[in-house]
Design an enzyme around this catalytic site. Structure first.
Site, mmCIF file in Angstrom:
data_model
loop_
_atom_site.group_PDB
_atom_site.id
_atom_site.type_symbol
_atom_site.label_atom_id
_atom_site.label_comp_id
_atom_site.label_asym_id
_atom_site.label_seq_id
_atom_site.Cartn_x
_atom_site.Cartn_y
_atom_site.Cartn_z
ATOM 1 C CG PHE A 45 64.556 31.943 12.612
ATOM 2 C CD1 PHE A 45 64.905 32.278 13.739
ATOM 3 C CD2 PHE A 45 65.068 33.439 11.994
ATOM 4 C CE1 PHE A 45 66.061 32.675 14.283
ATOM 5 C CE2 PHE A 45 65.640 33.785 12.298
ATOM 6 C CZ PHE A 45 66.542 33.412 13.259
ATOM 7 C CB SER A 47 58.114 24.680 8.020
ATOM 8 O OG SER A 47 59.397 24.593 8.573
ATOM 9 C CE1 TYR A 113 52.383 27.872 -3.383
ATOM 10 C CE2 TYR A 113 49.904 28.841 -4.761
ATOM 11 C CZ TYR A 113 51.450 27.609 -4.586
ATOM 12 O OH TYR A 113 52.201 26.588 -4.659
ATOM 13 C CB ALA A 114 55.357 33.194 -4.962
ATOM 14 C CG ASP A 157 70.019 39.377 1.693
ATOM 15 O OD1 ASP A 157 71.061 40.133 0.925
ATOM 16 O OD2 ASP A 157 69.104 38.840 2.157
ATOM 17 C CG ASN A 162 66.479 37.175 0.287
ATOM 18 O OD1 ASN A 162 66.131 36.342 0.217
ATOM 19 N ND2 ASN A 162 67.207 37.844 0.266
HETATM 20 P P1 AMP Z 1 61.821 32.037 4.117
HETATM 21 O O1 AMP Z 1 61.882 31.679 5.432
HETATM 22 O O2 AMP Z 1 61.075 33.004 3.709
HETATM 23 O O3 AMP Z 1 63.254 31.290 3.345
HETATM 24 O O4 AMP Z 1 61.256 30.868 3.138
HETATM 25 C C1 AMP Z 1 61.237 29.054 3.516
HETATM 26 C C2 AMP Z 1 61.456 28.686 1.918
HETATM 27 O O5 AMP Z 1 59.509 28.567 1.659
HETATM 28 C C3 AMP Z 1 61.390 29.586 0.548
HETATM 29 O O6 AMP Z 1 62.749 29.269 -0.181
HETATM 30 C C4 AMP Z 1 60.698 29.115 -0.300
HETATM 31 O O7 AMP Z 1 60.172 28.049 -0.668
HETATM 32 C C5 AMP Z 1 58.813 28.729 0.695
HETATM 33 N N1 AMP Z 1 57.715 30.286 0.558
HETATM 34 C C6 AMP Z 1 58.174 31.485 1.452
HETATM 35 N N2 AMP Z 1 57.627 32.072 0.739
HETATM 36 C C7 AMP Z 1 56.595 31.760 -0.193
HETATM 37 C C8 AMP Z 1 55.843 32.158 -0.402
HETATM 38 N N3 AMP Z 1 54.713 33.657 -0.400
HETATM 39 N N4 AMP Z 1 55.187 31.303 -1.524
HETATM 40 C C9 AMP Z 1 55.705 30.316 -2.244
HETATM 41 N N5 AMP Z 1 56.327 30.448 -1.218
HETATM 42 C C10 AMP Z 1 57.301 30.705 -0.508
#
Ligand code: AMP
Length: 309
Positions: A45, A47, A113-114, A157, A162
């Site tokens: 949904f 970025s 942030y990871a 999940d 995830n």
């Molecule tokens: P999501 O919509 O949660 O699937 O996020 C899409 C992508 O963004 C993930 O597959 C990660 O590569 C990146 N991402 C999401 N959350 C984080 C985060 N907290 N820190 C770093 N990268 C993230």
């Protein structure tokens, strides 16, 4: 009956998606408080971007979701519930949701942030993890899930897609529960299977927190082997194998991890090893000790080489 994750405490609710909260009392942040950096990834949904606060330069990951897409996907209430859950989970192995705000078109989630990125990517690069690394991740996920289950929150999940990796190489559960309702299609497009589903879900029976125990059994296998245990050519075969917990180990998987995986991949949810049992499993403890010893040795060698120069 399906056990519903409990909503812990109501926080400011995202009730009126059509309104902006930036001018409302209580809306602490707006997008103007952040400098937006590089894109980190893309979800169903919207970025995710690296960002930092203009004041104090605090780093975060900002997930930008489009209201129109959430509404057409019929998931806006789900998002609201997941935000309520995630914002109350404070654990070193769970991505923090610091705050959220919205404007006319978008909702912004400000997340921890990871820097290590996606677990899935690491596993793809490395093909499989060493035993000490896999055991460390297993300990961390069991600790995080134990915290969640104590709060009556079931993830439902768990899978490498995830999971993220933190600054110190630690596992972080990201996107809490949200992915249940907006499944990322990475794996589906890859092999068309639902490898982490437990037998009770495949058979359409009631499920409990024990679904997470099954999932970490699958995860441990995938960490060590590079692919999940029930991966088959056709989805029907996968489901049949899951229902009977039928899988084989490659020869190189040793007795310790086999014992742990076998105790988690039990068809009867009540027979699955508890999360405490995972954290105290002899293989996990032995691997953590091995790792700590190796780290200590490395440290000693580093100190000695510094002294000699
Ligand atoms: P999501 O919509 O949660 O699937 O996020 C899409 C992508 O963004 C993930 O597959 C990660 O590569 C990146 N991402 C999401 N959350 C984080 C985060 N907290 N820190 C770093 N990268 C993230």
């Amino acid at each position: 009956m399906e056990e519903k994750p409990q909503v812990l405490q109501p926080i400011n609710r995202l009730e009126r998606l059509g309104r902006s909260n930036t001018s409302q009392k209580g809306g602490k942040f707006s997008i103007n408080d952040f400098e937006i950096g590089r894109p980190l990834g893309k979800g169903k949904f919207g970025s995710v971007y690296l960002a930092r606060t203009k004041e104090g330069h605090f780093h975060a990951a900002i997930k930008v979701l489009f209201k129109s897409q959430l509404i057409s996907g019929g998931v806006e209430h789900q998002l609201e519930r997941e935000i309520e859950i995630q914002s109350h989970l404070h654990h070193p192995n769970i991505i923090r949701l610091y705050t959220y705000f919205w404007d006319a078109k978008k909702i912004y989630l400000v997340l921890e942030y990871a820097p290590g990125g996606e677990m899935y990517k690491q596993l793809t690069i490395k093909e499989k993890f060493s035993e000490p690394i896999a055991a460390k991740y297993m300990y961390e996920i069991a600790d995080a899930l134990s915290y969640c289950h104590r709060k009556n929150v079931i993830h439902r999940d768990i899978k490498p897609e995830n999971l993220l990796i933190g600054a110190n190489g630690e596992l972080k559960i990201g996107d809490f529960g949200w992915s249940v309702h907006a499944p990322s299609n990475k794996r589906q497009t890859m092999c068309g299977t639902m490898d982490y589903l437990p037998p009770e879900m495949v058979s359409g029976q009631a499920h409990s927190a024990a679904v997470d125990l099954w999932a970490i059994g699958v995860l441990c296998f995938e960490f060590l082997v590079g692919k999940p245990p029930f991966e088959r050519q056709h989805q029907a075969e996968t489901y049949a194998a899951i229902k009977e917990a039928k899988f084989t180990y490659p020869e190189y998987v040793k007795r310790g991890p086999r014992d742990l995986i076998g105790k988690l991949l039990q068809v009867d949810p009540k027979k699955r090893l508890s999360l405490d049992g995972v954290m105290n499993h002899s293989w996990i403890l032995a691997m953590i000790e091995t790792r700590q010893k190796a780290e200590k040795q490395q440290q000693l060698e580093k100190t000695a080489s510094l002294r000699n120069h």
